[in-house]
Design an enzyme around this catalytic site. Structure first.
Site, short mmCIF file in Angstrom:
data_model
loop_
_atom_site.label_atom_id
_atom_site.label_comp_id
_atom_site.label_asym_id
_atom_site.label_seq_id
_atom_site.Cartn_x
_atom_site.Cartn_y
_atom_site.Cartn_z
N ARG A 21 0.85 -1.19 0.00
CA ARG A 21 0.00 0.00 0.00
C ARG A 21 0.88 1.24 0.00
NH1 ARG A 21 -2.71 -2.83 -1.96
NH2 ARG A 21 -4.65 -3.83 -1.31
N HIS B 198 0.71 0.12 -10.23
CA HIS B 198 -0.22 -0.82 -9.60
C HIS B 198 -0.52 -2.01 -10.52
CE1 HIS B 198 -3.22 -0.84 -6.05
NE2 HIS B 198 -2.90 -2.08 -6.39
#
Length: 323
Positions: free
Chosen positions: A238, A286
């Site tokens: 994250r 991502h």
């Protein structure tokens, strides 16, 4: 005798909706048992949401639908491992629906991702490409992963798979997690409070932690200073785990050898962010371990069968912990 039981109403929303629709329709769970609504538009999804008993799909697509859902909603199945967008919205509910995520399929993908970049770093792939563009013969010897030390911040299903692959490639593996891993998985284990001790021993650090109050800004300036000079940071968990400016400073001062960042506090990463111009930093947008519908649907269908049978669901998320 006629069966008067109403089918379970399931709303599916995703960026990859056509693939999910094809796979679910091919599986044929039974129209008399399950009634799917595939939210092709926001309006269609919002119209069906008050009737939905189950939501299945991408958390960022599910989040705006929660305000339209009624008390019938009993279960949310995320198509991702991460559920950060949903946790705050569900924590305040007195009777929050069950929340489950996807696990067990991302380890091989993360291993492929990690070692793509680590091997490229050791073998000077980018430098050789640059030499090629200049028609310059580049015979500098590359490095090797053998004998290096990999630190894993997070030893869930993803970290455990990566550890096994790393050891097969000849790396020494250190792991940091709240609970002890299976015997023999890593060469040394550190609990979270000992994280700083592990940092000083690693050549590479892979972070796969979820976003929780305890993990935010865990890798700040003082922590990064504990890493070996020239170490490589890979963050694929994250974005809020790291202090952005501290990473920029460490790279500019050449205390870090490189950084590979897949996740960010804001996505897409703003064009004005200093990461774009930071030397030694690679951005992968991502893409480290994507959710492939063909891998996700069997997990959902297994949980769907368990839900209909009144059995405990796999991969339930603890809303208090956030994962």
């Amino acid at each position: 005798m006629k069966n008067n039981k109403q089918p379970l109403r399931v709303l599916v929303v995703s960026e990859e909706l056509p693939q999910y629709q094809a796979l679910l329709q091919q599986a044929e769970p039974g129209a008399d048992q399950v009634a799917f609504c595939f939210g092709e538009t926001d309006e269609q999804a919002q119209a069906f949401a008050p009737k939905a008993q189950v939501l299945f799909g991408d958390p960022d697509r599910i989040l705006p639908l929660l305000e339209h859902c009624g008390p019938r909603l009993r279960w949310i199945q995320s198509s991702w491992a991460g559920v950060a967008p949903l946790v705050p919205a569900l924590q305040g509910r007195s009777e929050a629906p069950l929340l489950t995520n996807i696990r067990g399929v991302f380890g091989p993908l993360m291993a492929e991702y990690l070692f793509t970049y680590l091997l490229a770093h050791e073998r000077r792939l980018i430098e050789r490409w640059q030499s090629q563009q200049q028609r310059c013969w580049d015979s500098r010897p590359g490095g090797t992963l053998q004998g290096k030390t990999l630190g894993l911040l997070g030893l869930g299903s993803i970290g455990s798979h990566v550890a096994a692959v790393a050891r097969a490639l000849g790396l020494r593996v250190l792991g940091c997690s709240r609970s002890a891993p299976a015997p023999g998985l890593v060469d040394a284990h550190f609990v979270t409070a000992e994280f700083g001790q592990m940092l000083g021993q690693v050549d590479y650090l892979l972070c796969t932690l979820p976003s929780t109050p305890e993990t935010r800004n865990l890798l700040d300036g003082p922590m990064l200073e504990r890493m070996r000079p020239g170490a490589v940071l890979v963050n694929a968990g994250r974005g809020d785990l790291i202090d952005d400016q501290a990473v920029v400073n460490a790279l500019k001062q050449e205390r870090l050898g490189a950084a590979v960042l897949d996740v960010f506090r804001q996505e897409p990463l703003p064009s004005s962010h200093p990461f774009w111009d930071t030397p030694g930093l690679l951005i992968s947008g991502h893409s480290a371990a994507p959710s492939y519908p063909q891998q996700v649907v069997p997990i959902f269908l297994d949980n769907l069968q368990r839900y209909q049978a009144g059995q405990a669901l796999h991969f339930q998320v603890d809303l208090d912990r956030g994962y």
